[in-house]
Structures are given as C-alpha cells and as structure tokens.
Design a protein around this motif. Structure first.
Motif, PDB file in Angstrom:
ATOM      1  N   TRP A  66       0.885  -1.365  -0.041  1.00 20.48           N
ATOM      2  CA  TRP A  66      -0.014   0.047   0.036  1.00 20.48           C
ATOM      3  C   TRP A  66       0.873   1.400  -0.060  1.00 20.48           C
ATOM      4  CZ3 TRP A  66      -5.378   1.066   0.488  1.00 20.48           C
ATOM      5  CH2 TRP A  66      -6.126   0.159   0.527  1.00 20.48           C
ATOM      6  N   SER A  67       2.117   1.055   0.624  1.00 17.56           N
ATOM      7  CA  SER A  67       2.826   2.299   0.720  1.00 17.56           C
ATOM      8  C   SER A  67       3.489   2.679  -0.724  1.00 17.56           C
ATOM      9  CB  SER A  67       3.945   2.206   1.956  1.00 17.56           C
ATOM     10  OG  SER A  67       3.263   1.884   2.956  1.00 17.56           O
ATOM     11  N   ILE A  68       4.100   1.471  -1.332  1.00 12.78           N
ATOM     12  CA  ILE A  68       4.779   1.568  -2.374  1.00 12.78           C
ATOM     13  C   ILE A  68       4.278   1.885  -3.875  1.00 12.78           C
ATOM     14  CG2 ILE A  68       6.544   0.367  -3.743  1.00 12.78           C
ATOM     15  CD1 ILE A  68       7.760  -0.914  -1.212  1.00 12.78           C
ATOM     16  N   ILE A  69       3.030   1.179  -3.870  1.00 13.33           N
ATOM     17  CA  ILE A  69       2.280   1.071  -5.219  1.00 13.33           C
ATOM     18  C   ILE A  69       1.937   2.623  -5.679  1.00 13.33           C
ATOM     19  CG2 ILE A  69       0.053   0.651  -6.018  1.00 13.33           C
ATOM     20  CD1 ILE A  69       1.998  -1.631  -6.473  1.00 13.33           C
ATOM     21  N   PRO A  70       1.431   3.570  -4.775  1.00 13.24           N
ATOM     22  CA  PRO A  70       1.156   5.176  -5.140  1.00 13.24           C
ATOM     23  C   PRO A  70       2.440   5.727  -5.495  1.00 13.24           C
ATOM     24  CG  PRO A  70       0.003   4.469  -3.115  1.00 13.24           C
ATOM     25  CD  PRO A  70       1.014   3.440  -3.274  1.00 13.24           C
ATOM     26  N   PHE A  71       3.462   5.474  -4.919  1.00 14.56           N
ATOM     27  CA  PHE A  71       4.811   6.062  -5.138  1.00 14.56           C
ATOM     28  C   PHE A  71       5.315   5.562  -6.493  1.00 14.56           C
ATOM     29  CE2 PHE A  71       9.468   6.036  -4.753  1.00 14.56           C
ATOM     30  CZ  PHE A  71       9.686   7.384  -4.173  1.00 14.56           C
ATOM     31  N   VAL A  72       5.405   4.439  -6.778  1.00  6.25           N
ATOM     32  CA  VAL A  72       5.841   3.868  -8.226  1.00  6.25           C
ATOM     33  C   VAL A  72       5.119   4.103  -9.067  1.00  6.25           C
ATOM     34  CG1 VAL A  72       6.478   1.618  -9.292  1.00  6.25           C
ATOM     35  CG2 VAL A  72       7.222   2.029  -6.975  1.00  6.25           C
ATOM     36  N   PHE A  73       3.645   4.289  -8.858  1.00  8.62           N
ATOM     37  CA  PHE A  73       2.734   4.675 -10.045  1.00  8.62           C
ATOM     38  C   PHE A  73       2.822   6.072 -10.328  1.00  8.62           C
ATOM     39  CE2 PHE A  73      -1.524   6.424 -11.205  1.00  8.62           C
ATOM     40  CZ  PHE A  73      -1.711   5.739 -12.240  1.00  8.62           C
ATOM     41  N   ILE A  74       2.794   6.929  -9.416  1.00  8.23           N
ATOM     42  CA  ILE A  74       3.249   8.334  -9.893  1.00  8.23           C
ATOM     43  C   ILE A  74       4.261   8.650 -10.393  1.00  8.23           C
ATOM     44  CG2 ILE A  74       3.309  10.612  -8.753  1.00  8.23           C
ATOM     45  CD1 ILE A  74       0.584   9.586  -8.676  1.00  8.23           C
ATOM     46  N   HIS A  75       5.509   8.040 -10.129  1.00 10.62           N
ATOM     47  CA  HIS A  75       6.542   8.146 -10.784  1.00 10.62           C
ATOM     48  C   HIS A  75       6.763   7.653 -12.080  1.00 10.62           C
ATOM     49  CE1 HIS A  75       8.342   9.329  -6.887  1.00 10.62           C
ATOM     50  NE2 HIS A  75       9.253   9.995  -7.503  1.00 10.62           N
ATOM     51  N   SER A  76       5.944   6.531 -12.313  1.00 12.36           N
ATOM     52  CA  SER A  76       5.622   5.812 -13.569  1.00 12.36           C
ATOM     53  C   SER A  76       4.981   6.597 -14.677  1.00 12.36           C
ATOM     54  CB  SER A  76       5.319   4.429 -13.290  1.00 12.36           C
ATOM     55  OG  SER A  76       6.049   3.528 -12.663  1.00 12.36           O
ATOM     56  N   ILE A  77       4.248   7.496 -14.514  1.00 15.68           N
ATOM     57  CA  ILE A  77       3.193   8.322 -15.052  1.00 15.68           C
ATOM     58  C   ILE A  77       3.846   9.842 -15.435  1.00 15.68           C
ATOM     59  CG2 ILE A  77       1.154   6.957 -14.507  1.00 15.68           C
ATOM     60  CD1 ILE A  77       0.185   9.574 -12.958  1.00 15.68           C
ATOM     61  N   ILE A  78       4.968   9.951 -14.640  1.00 20.06           N
ATOM     62  CA  ILE A  78       5.467  11.304 -14.924  1.00 20.06           C
ATOM     63  C   ILE A  78       6.578  10.938 -15.866  1.00 20.06           C
ATOM     64  CG2 ILE A  78       7.038  13.004 -13.900  1.00 20.06           C
ATOM     65  CD1 ILE A  78       5.570  12.725 -11.207  1.00 20.06           C
ATOM     66  N   GLY A  79       6.605  11.750 -16.990  1.00 20.31           N
ATOM     67  CA  GLY A  79       7.350  11.370 -18.232  1.00 20.31           C
ATOM     68  C   GLY A  79       9.038  11.435 -17.764  1.00 20.31           C
ATOM     69  N   HIS A  80       9.510  12.350 -17.078  1.00 21.00           N
ATOM     70  CA  HIS A  80      11.025  12.269 -16.696  1.00 21.00           C
ATOM     71  C   HIS A  80      11.293  11.348 -15.648  1.00 21.00           C
ATOM     72  CE1 HIS A  80      15.097  13.666 -16.103  1.00 21.00           C
ATOM     73  NE2 HIS A  80      14.757  13.806 -14.623  1.00 21.00           N
ATOM     74  N   LYS A  81      12.151  10.446 -15.824  1.00 18.60           N
ATOM     75  CA  LYS A  81      12.494   9.238 -14.961  1.00 18.60           C
ATOM     76  C   LYS A  81      13.797   9.131 -14.536  1.00 18.60           C
ATOM     77  CE  LYS A  81       8.231   6.573 -16.468  1.00 18.60           C
ATOM     78  NZ  LYS A  81       7.713   7.753 -17.239  1.00 18.60           N
TER      79      LYS A  81
END
Length: 479
Positions: A297-312
């Motif tokens: 529950w902690s990691i999924i939102p964190f990874v999801f938001i970073h995945s949809i932001i273009g710059h990685k």
C-alpha cells in the motif's frame, strides 16, 4: 540454506556496521549532481563558500526544501567552532551520519518482521539480506534527499509497529518522522499517502490516532516553512513552487522523458541480475497475493506516480531500497504457500540463493571501496597540499566545472585559468597544469606529476580498452 546453518544476530549487525563504515570512508563524492549542488553548494551560500549566481536554477526559483542544506550549515559551523573546517571531513561525517541512520532503519525493519517470518531458514536469510545487500551500503551512505527521505519514512513505518504504548506521544512522533521524510523530499508524500490509506482502510486505525499523526506531520511542515524563510531570506512556499514548475509548467520534462515501463527495465539492468530479478519477481508476487500488505500500500502509489511522470531517473525510487530485503523474503513465502512446499529446503532454491549471495558479495566489495565520484580525489589532493595561493591551468576542460562550478571543495585562493599551450604558462610558485592525457613528450617545463586519477598498477590492466572510455586527470607542478 541448511538446517544446521547457525548465525548470530549481533555478528550480522557488526558486519553491517563495518560495511557502512567502509563505505562512509571510501564512497566519496556524489551519485548525482543534485546530491552535491542542491545540498552542499546550497549550504555553501550560507557558509560563504560560494555565491548565488553559481547555484542551480532551483535555488533562484525557491523550489527546494532547505532542511538538508541547513543541517550541513549547522554541522559545518559546529566543527568550525572546534577548529575543523575541512570540507572533505565534513562530507565524510555526513556520509557517516547517513550510514548510521541507514543502520537504524535496517535494524528497526528487522525487528518489525523477524517474528512474522515462520520459516526459520527464511528468517536467517532475511537477517543476511538486510545487512549485506550491495546497494544498501552504496545508497545508505549518500547524504541525498532520496536517501534521507526514505530512511525517515522507514523509521516512521517501523515505529508504528514497534511502539508498545499507543498514546498521543507515539502517534505524534510518527507524524513528526513522516513530516521530516516529506521535508527531505516532497515525493515522499506518495509513500505517506499510501501508508495513510492502509492505516485507515485496512488496519482500521482510530481516527483520533490518525489525527495525532497528522498533527505531528503538519507541525513539521510548518517548521520547514520557517527554515525556508531563513534560508531564502523571504517567505516562500517551496512545495507549491516545486509543484508549479515541475508538474503544472512541466519543467521536468525538459530533462528527458521515458515510457512507463522504464523503471522495470532499468531496475533489472542496474540492480545487478539475478539480485534485481529476485526483487522484481518478489514485489510482483506480494502485490498479487498479499494485497493488504502495508508495504504494498505504501509503495504502489509512489511507484505509480513516478511511472506516469515523463521524466524518470532510477534514483527517484531510492527511498524504498530499505524495504527490499523483506520484499524478497515475502515473495519467497508466497511461492512456498502457493506453489512449492518446503521451498527453503529445495536444492534448486539453495543453489539459486547461494549464487545470488556470491554475486551480491562481489558487487558489495566493489561499491564499498569505490568512490562514487573519482574526481573528488583530485579536489582533495589540491586542497590538502596547496594551502598557499595556487594557480591551476587547464586546456579544454575545467575539472572544477561540473554543470556548475564546484566551490564547496575548493580553497578560495585557488585560481583556475584556461590556456592553449604550456608555453603560455608563467613561471612562479605553486603553478599547476591539469591535462586529460598523460604527457608523453617529457616536456621539462611540466615538472613532476603530482596527481593522476588512477594509479599506475591499475592502468596496467586495460581490459576491453576501458581506459579510452574513461575520463582521467593528470596534474603537473611546473618547475
């Protein structure tokens, strides 16, 4: 992996401390420019080591939290009072401080989960992985926003499960720790958001206790506003400035964009297979079969938001690295529960984990002894041995120009000037010339070689012609 496999917890703790200490000593420099320019050089403006025009654009837009640079300022001034103002010692102390915080985080995570692991062999492997995974010791000594934000979140996460007294002080303290995590790096908001949802909907935590956590969090955020006022010299809302520039105006995309799956492929390649494969598969398994897991529950939102932001950038995921040992163990538990009974005694699993351990050990020995940035040794050489006014001449590249000028590690009496020919260098005391190639002409004017990036015994091994692809510096002191 054997039943008679004996290991003492205190011995593994000691081993982890030794690895972190070695990494604190040898892993000099920075992993990414932001680790230096947005922390140490930011602090330099308050320490009279640099000037505002040499700071990155984030400073002028007042979009970076100033808590971490403020810590540097406080530590630097405290050591100055003790007669120590060597920036290389300060940087070592910051790495040591980071390593200490990493050890606390690892120890707390182990205490949270050790009694939740039923299989005794897996419990031992959890202990080993927690204090020997190679990237933990490289990342763990970084005085970076990603590292400190993740460590403070991990400590807050662990304290929730370890606090015996469930009172105002306990929950308020957790809120304070989460507030610190946010102030070190604003993206921690997504970790905090996911964990808060788990507290509310899965763990059914009392609303009163949630409010206590929220109170501690808000007070720390307000404290951060006062720190920003002192640092920037005026009231500003760095959180909003960061969101406005990077998200609304999409400034961050100017630094490159990548598809959503980029983190998956890069984690596999850069994480050193098969260690990285073990982590990716384990995280997939616990997400599928342990959906109520607070880590998920902690990691999924964190990874999801970073995945949809273009710059990685892979470093954006560094805040979750302390969770990796328990994710691996829980992933193996899922396989045992769903597919293969007595997996810990399976000969193929034994061989695989032993192979992982060997690969991990090799990577570990490299990262704890290797500098994060080879160029720091050049700065250290000139700082320690040339206290009097010195001039450094260069041809094409200024070694102190790294996107911006390095001032934190440079004496003020060191002058840096360009030249087109060695014949243009005037004679005098403490005159140095830096080159990217070793002088083969035996020019008598160059004098003696006082520094080279790699020692001669290393240069004898030119496997796959690596020297042609590697940037090196050679510094000569003129006669």
């Amino acid at each position: 992996m054997y039943k008679d496999f004996k290991i003492e917890q205190k011995h593994i703790y000691l081993l982890g401390i030794i690895f972190l200490l070695i990494a604190s000593i040898f892993s000099t420099g920075y992993h990414h420019f932001d680790e230096h320019f947005q922390i140490l050089e930011f602090a330099g403006i308050k320490l009279d080591l640099t000037y505002a025009s040499n700071l990155p654009w984030e400073y002028h837009n007042q979009m970076r939290p100033s808590l971490q640079p403020t810590i540097v300022v406080i530590i630097f001034r405290l050591f100055r009072m003790l007669g120590v103002d060597n920036p290389f010692f300060i940087a070592f102390f910051l790495r040591l401080l980071s390593g200490s915080l990493t050890f606390i985080s690892l120890m707390l995570m182990y205490r949270v989960y050790k009694n939740r692991i039923i299989d005794e062999i897996m419990k031992k492997w959890f202990l080993i992985l927690s204090f020997t995974l190679w990237f933990i010791f490289y990342l763990g000594v970084r005085f970076s926003s990603e590292n400190w934000s993740g460590l403070l979140f991990t400590i807050a996460f662990s304290c929730y499960f370890l606090f015996q007294k469930r009172n105002f002080i306990s929950f308020f303290s957790i809120g304070v720790l989460l507030g610190l995590s946010f102030l070190f790096r604003y993206q921690a908001a997504f970790l905090i958001f996911g964990f808060s949802l788990w507290l509310l909907f899965i763990n059914k935590e009392r609303l009163t206790n949630i409010f206590y956590i929220f109170t501690g969090f808000v007070l720390l955020v307000l404290l951060g506003a006062f720190i920003d006022k002192w640092f920037y010299g005026e009231w500003t809302l760095t959180t909003w400035n960061y969101f406005k520039l990077n998200i609304i105006e999409d400034k961050v995309s100017e630094f490159g964009v990548a598809p959503w799956w980029w983190y998956i492929t890069q984690s596999f390649v850069k994480g050193v297979p098969p260690v990285s494969l073990l982590f990716l598969l384990a995280f997939f398994l616990i997400t599928m079969f342990k959906p109520k897991n607070p880590i998920v529950w902690s990691i999924i939102p964190f990874v999801f938001i970073h995945s949809i932001i273009g710059h990685k950038e892979l470093r954006f995921l560094f805040p979750i690295f302390v969770f990796m040992p328990i994710i691996i163990i829980q992933g193996i538990e899922v396989v045992q529960d769903k597919y293969i009974r007595n997996l810990s005694s399976n000969k193929y699993m034994k061989s695989f984990l032993n192979f992982v351990l060997i690969v991990n050990l090799g990577a570990l020995l490299v990262v704890i002894f290797k500098p994060a940035d080879n160029q720091i040794s050049l700065y250290s050489k000139l700082y320690k041995e040339y206290e009097e006014p010195t001039t450094l001449y260069y041809y094409k590249e200024n070694p102190y120009l790294r996107v911006l000028d390095i001032h934190f590690y440079k004496r003020k009496n060191l002058s840096i000037k360009p030249i087109t020919s060695i014949e243009n260098v005037p004679q005098g005391k403490n005159i140095l010339v830096v080159q990217e190639k070793r002088d083969q002409s035996n020019n008598p004017k160059l004098g003696k070689l006082i520094y080279q990036t790699y020692p001669d015994w290393v240069l004898k091994f030119n496997f796959n012609n690596w020297q042609e692809r590697t940037h090196s510096w050679y510094v000569y002191e003129l006669n």
